[in-house]
Design an enzyme around this catalytic site. Structure first.
Site, short mmCIF file in Angstrom:
data_model
loop_
_atom_site.label_atom_id
_atom_site.label_comp_id
_atom_site.label_asym_id
_atom_site.label_seq_id
_atom_site.Cartn_x
_atom_site.Cartn_y
_atom_site.Cartn_z
N GLY A 159 14.39 1.08 4.10
CA GLY A 159 13.64 1.80 4.70
C GLY A 159 12.62 0.28 4.83
O GLY A 159 11.39 0.21 4.23
N ASP A 212 12.98 -2.00 -4.32
CA ASP A 212 13.61 -2.40 -5.27
C ASP A 212 14.74 -2.93 -5.31
O ASP A 212 15.45 -3.70 -5.87
CB ASP A 212 13.98 -0.82 -6.74
CG ASP A 212 14.13 -0.21 -5.99
OD1 ASP A 212 14.71 0.34 -4.68
OD2 ASP A 212 14.29 0.78 -6.89
N ASP A 232 6.76 3.16 -5.87
CA ASP A 232 7.49 2.95 -6.97
C ASP A 232 7.68 2.11 -8.10
O ASP A 232 8.83 1.95 -8.09
CB ASP A 232 8.74 4.83 -7.07
CG ASP A 232 10.13 4.24 -6.00
OD1 ASP A 232 9.66 2.60 -4.97
OD2 ASP A 232 10.48 4.67 -5.97
#
Ligand code: F6P
Length: 342
Positions: free
Chosen positions: A10, A102, A128
């Site tokens: 994203g 990630d 995160d």
């Protein structure tokens, strides 16, 4: 030295600031930089663009990414992962800088295991990623959420309603916690803490009767009521990394609240507004620091590393450490937000 750079996953405000910083620092060392278009897809299809200081001039404040992005996962099949390895060799890249979350950095870590020199720059508005205190894009996202909550307060109060504001945050409720704290939310629901619908309704009822008569509830898209397996979503579509498309918990909750309390309720999904537009000063600076440090690592011959922010220092950690687990919300901050609930 020939450096390849790609942005994957994203998009996120600050990506262009990283690209610019990499190119400028690379020019200082006389390194060549090649931009890979649309994340890992550009290495499967060999879609590249030469980057120099002229090309990146003026992109610092721009949102999105001049390189484009995609959620392509080359390890979905041995054929595409082989293509990526071969094309890196064909392009003559000595090192690849992957800017991503990630998933993107997970691919960079796997390629490093296969002998490709890679460096990771942590990016996600969700904040995160493990091993770094903050990712760039997060500060911009929470500023947008804060402004939205300020605006939603006036209309929600005027109509004596309950407003459920759904924000991004798949595995972790960083945006909900920080945005909700800054925007004065009456309740914040996060993936880390499954919630009781009855408790949410009690707060709304109490505020309707004794408080200022309205409630603002911030809910992360990945938050779930107790006893529910998986997510509450409207869609069953999955991306190349197997993630289901989120969105729907806000609407579900607003309906439940209205049904159970009788208080008129609405929901708002802030969605991609949180990712669009110009990065804040904080994110621009963090992105510049990450980009410069990534090239310094190359100069020092350190590969398979991810740049990270720890305290106020830019450090580097092994890529596999950054991607091995999700960094969930700091519960000390959540407890502070809880003081303002109800
Ligand atoms: O970048 C992560 C994220 O912001 C998640 O919170 C969200 O679920 C996802 O992106 C949605 O992105 P897209 O609609 O581009 O797949």
């Amino acid at each position: 030295m020939k450096i390849g750079i790609l942005t994957g996953g994203g998009d996120c405000p600050g990506l262009n600031a990283v690209i610019r910083a990499v190119v400028k620092k690379a020019a200082y060392y006389n390194y060549e930089v090649i931009g890979i278009k649309d994340g890992w897809k550009g290495l499967i299809e060999v879609n590249t663009v030469p980057l120099d200081t002229q090309v990146v001039s003026g992109i610092l404040p721009r949102g999105g990414t001049v390189l484009g992005t995609s959620r392509t996962n080359p390890f979905k099949s041995p054929d595409t992962s082989e293509k990526v390895v071969n094309n890196i060799k064909k392009l003559g890249l000595d090192v690849l800088i992957a800017v991503g979350g990630d998933d993107t950095l997970g691919v960079a870590a796997k390629l490093f295991e296969q002998g490709i020199k890679t460096i990771g720059v942590p990016k996600t508005i969700d904040n995160d990623l493990f091993g770094t205190d903050f990712t760039f894009g997060f500060d911009t996202a929470i500023s947008i959420v804060t402004e939205a909550l300020d605006r939603l307060h006036t209309t929600t109060e005027a109509h004596h309603r309950a407003m459920v504001v759904e924000v991004m945050g798949r595995h972790a409720g960083w945006i909900a916690t920080y945005g909700g704290l800054a925007g004065g939310a009456d309740l914040i629901l996060i993936p880390e803490k499954p919630f009781e619908i009855e408790e949410v309704c009690d707060i709304v009822k109490k505020r309707a009767q004794t408080g200022r008569g309205f409630s603002i509830i911030v809910v992360a898209e990945g938050a779930v009521p107790k006893g529910i397996e998986g997510y509450i979503t409207k869609d069953v579509k999955r991306d190349a990394f197997g993630h289901v498309m989120l969105g729907g918990i806000g609407e579900f909750l607003a309906k439940e609240i209205e049904k159970k309390t009788g208080v008129e309720s609405r929901h708002v999904i802030l969605g991609h507004l949180q990712r669009g537009g110009s990065p804040t000063a904080y994110d621009r600076i963090l992105a510049c620091r990450y980009g410069v440090r990534a090239v310094e690592l190359i100069n020092e011959g350190k590969f398979g590393r991810m740049v990270a922010l720890q305290g106020n220092k830019i450090v580097d950690i092994p890529l596999e450490v950054g991607v091995k687990q999700t960094k969930t919300v700091d519960m000390e901050v959540y407890k502070i937000a809880e003081v303002f609930f109800g």
